[in-house]
Write an enzyme that holds these catalytic residues in place. Structure first.
Site, PDB file in Angstrom:
ATOM      1  NE  ARG A  23       1.218 -59.801  53.710  1.00  0.00           N
ATOM      2  CZ  ARG A  23       1.072 -59.966  52.402  1.00  0.00           C
ATOM      3  NH1 ARG A  23       1.828 -59.174  51.559  1.00  0.00           N
ATOM      4  NH2 ARG A  23       0.113 -60.912  51.875  1.00  0.00           N
ATOM      5  CG  ASP A  29       3.403 -55.549  44.702  1.00  0.00           C
ATOM      6  OD1 ASP A  29       3.149 -56.538  44.997  1.00  0.00           O
ATOM      7  OD2 ASP A  29       3.773 -54.848  43.877  1.00  0.00           O
TER       8      ASP A  29
END
Length: 161
Positions: free
Chosen positions: A60, A4
């Site tokens: 990211r 996550d």
């Protein structure tokens, strides 16, 4: 830790601003737009990321699919990856500072960026040229030479309890 992200902004969110945060020590930092197959829902995405401290992140930082992003006055230190604009995203990247990454701003799958006033720390912007230059709000930029001092002084928890 590995699956996550620290912050995922998905499912057509609009008008979201993320400011004055310390994002650090994680495998995946920020995902904007949740799936390559979700363009119908995610194309309206509008996100602003400003005055954040990004450090020791694997990927990211952020990754943005579809929609529009405005990324300004951030510091990015010792991250494995940079801003990844993809799947038609249009990103305006202004007055940010990088150290310790080989690819601070790049595109995959036809993502686009306009980069103005950034210090890429000796690395290069390899993103496809975009056309998003006018966010739908007023804002003030900090000079690139002053970004590090300002973000370091103000990002993250600054209250005393």
């Amino acid at each position: 830790m590995f699956y996550d992200g620290l912050l995922d902004l998905t499912h057509g969110i609009t008008g979201v601003t993320v400011t004055n945060n310390k994002l650090h020590d994680h495998w995946k930092a920020v995902l904007i737009g949740h799936s390559d197959n979700n363009g119908d829902e995610d194309t309206p995405i509008t996100v602003t990321l400003a005055l954040n401290d990004w450090s020791n992140l694997n990927s990211r930082t952020p990754s943005i699919r579809f929609g529009h992003g405005h990324i300004f006055n951030n510091i990015f230190d010792d991250n494995n990856d940079g801003i990844n604009t993809r799947d038609g995203a249009q990103v305006l990247v202004e007055n940010n500072v990088w150290t310790g990454t080989d690819k601070p701003l790049y595109s995959t799958d036809d993502g686009f960026a306009v980069a103005i006033g950034n210090d890429f720390g000796g690395a290069s912007n390899t993103a496809l040229q975009g056309d998003f230059t006018d966010p739908p709000y007023s804002y003030s930029l900090i000079a690139t030479s002053s970004v590090r001092a300002s973000v370091t002084a103000n990002a993250g928890q600054t209250l005393d309890f």
